[in-house]
Motif scaffolding. Sequence first.
Motif, PDB file in Angstrom:
ATOM      1  N   ALA A   1      73.515  87.667 111.290  1.00  0.00           N
ATOM      2  CA  ALA A   1      72.157  87.373 110.832  1.00  0.00           C
ATOM      3  C   ALA A   1      71.922  85.892 110.594  1.00  0.00           C
ATOM      4  N   GLY A   2      72.993  85.113 110.483  1.00  0.00           N
ATOM      5  CA  GLY A   2      72.851  83.673 110.280  1.00  0.00           C
ATOM      6  C   GLY A   2      72.499  83.274 108.872  1.00  0.00           C
ATOM      7  N   ASN A   3      72.723  84.182 107.898  1.00  0.00           N
ATOM      8  CA  ASN A   3      72.428  83.826 106.499  1.00  0.00           C
ATOM      9  C   ASN A   3      73.682  83.798 105.631  1.00  0.00           C
ATOM     10  N   GLU A   4      74.867  83.883 106.268  1.00  0.00           N
ATOM     11  CA  GLU A   4      76.129  83.743 105.555  1.00  0.00           C
ATOM     12  C   GLU A   4      77.003  82.711 106.248  1.00  0.00           C
ATOM     13  N   LEU A   5      77.737  81.956 105.444  1.00  0.00           N
ATOM     14  CA  LEU A   5      78.637  80.937 105.958  1.00  0.00           C
ATOM     15  C   LEU A   5      80.047  81.222 105.450  1.00  0.00           C
ATOM     16  N   TYR A   6      81.021  81.218 106.354  1.00  0.00           N
ATOM     17  CA  TYR A   6      82.416  81.427 105.983  1.00  0.00           C
ATOM     18  C   TYR A   6      83.091  80.060 105.889  1.00  0.00           C
ATOM     19  N   VAL A   7      83.766  79.807 104.772  1.00  0.00           N
ATOM     20  CA  VAL A   7      84.312  78.480 104.489  1.00  0.00           C
ATOM     21  C   VAL A   7      85.794  78.584 104.131  1.00  0.00           C
ATOM     22  N   TYR A   8      86.619  77.795 104.826  1.00  0.00           N
ATOM     23  CA  TYR A   8      88.027  77.671 104.451  1.00  0.00           C
ATOM     24  C   TYR A   8      88.144  76.569 103.405  1.00  0.00           C
ATOM     25  N   GLN A   9      88.888  76.873 102.316  1.00  0.00           N
ATOM     26  CA  GLN A   9      89.070  75.915 101.225  1.00  0.00           C
ATOM     27  C   GLN A   9      90.542  75.860 100.842  1.00  0.00           C
ATOM     28  N   GLN A  10      91.024  74.657 100.600  1.00  0.00           N
ATOM     29  CA  GLN A  10      92.427  74.485 100.208  1.00  0.00           C
ATOM     30  C   GLN A  10      92.526  73.370  99.179  1.00  0.00           C
ATOM     31  N   SER A  11      93.245  73.648  98.084  1.00  0.00           N
ATOM     32  CA  SER A  11      93.449  72.643  97.036  1.00  0.00           C
ATOM     33  C   SER A  11      94.896  72.205  96.940  1.00  0.00           C
ATOM     34  N   GLY A  12      95.804  73.038  97.373  1.00  0.00           N
ATOM     35  CA  GLY A  12      97.232  72.730  97.391  1.00  0.00           C
ATOM     36  C   GLY A  12      97.859  73.301  98.640  1.00  0.00           C
TER      37      GLY A  12
END
Length: 393
Positions: free
Chosen positions: A83-94
């Motif tokens: 639908a183009g209303n969600e974004l998947y994001v990779y996040q890393q802090s360590g």
Amino acid sequence: MKRAIYTITLLLAAASAQAQTPIKQAREEIADVTLLGEHLLIYTKKEDQGQYLYREEKGSGHAEKDPQLNAGTVNTAVGTNAAGNELYVYQQSGRRSGRIAVYRLENGAFTKTEERKAPRFLNHSPNLGMHLSEDRKRLLITAELAKSEGYDDLYLSEWQNGRWSKPKNLGKEVNSRAAEFAPYVSGDSLFFSRKQGEAAYVYTVPLREGGTPAGEPVKLKGQVNREGAFNAYYKKAGEQELWVSAAADSYVAYLTEKEAPKAEPSEEPAAETVAAAGPAVASGTATAAGPVSEDAVLQLTYGFNQVYMNEESEKQLRSFLEALPNGAAIFVEGFSDAQGPEAGKVSVSRQRAAFVKWYILNKFNHKSFKTKTGSEVLQQVGEQARRVELKVQ
């Protein structure tokens, strides 16, 4: 210098075409460019402290680091829903804290709705690229793991019983001794980039039902793969394509989509003739909406809220600059029409002039041009009022 003023006869093209439009220009590296809906541009920038996601309205030129999306020191967009209303994001802090967050876009703001741990693996590559399928069941990974074919390879991990499977190399059908990276899946096709020296080119290969390659990759033809450039981060939705081409420290995100039939100019010179500078200098683009300013030597027109030149305007500007003598003084003036909020109109007019000046100084530094800029918001509405004028002083 004498100048020629050209009149333009508008001829309607019989067939529609694919328009290639630069929608983001940057001197610093940008990656994983994504378009949410029709207007919201999301991209990654590498900085001294980490890697962060920025957002901007397409064509506005106003970028901001989104506080919701940047929950790690390494952050990048890895996919969207259908639908183009969600974004998947990779996040890393360590080193072992990689996770994939799902954000829903509502009323211009992102809200996190889900989070999963990313697959655990020891990556020997400094690069990390991922693509999560729309249904969030398959994750393609760029990495250099054990038994890799060369440098970066592409691997597949699947969501099974509440966890990710061990990443599996996609094999020699896709991976080579060169680096493969920036995976993206659209329909039943995998798109990715492959390094060739300092350049990179986008390839595609069909996929079997299980998500594995079904044949040999083919290099995309046409405007996507600019020869000798770094072409990557390809996305496709219907007839719309999005990718980044980089060369000489200039990163440009391009968007193609089917455009309406457009006008083609037919030039008829007025009585005044061109002097020593030659006809390429006098390539103004007046239309039925109004004439070029009398002291303008070149005029470039823009779409609504567009601040970067399209391919045709870039060709006109390049020809114009090539014909000028070294050291020429050029006044670049950006204009906005009367449509939209006042702050936006002022910003767009300034940005149009600023980008043309940046182009002159970076692409024609060897000619030592002296460049000044100005800007103005006009009272008219329409393409003719959305322009940049160049004047040789």
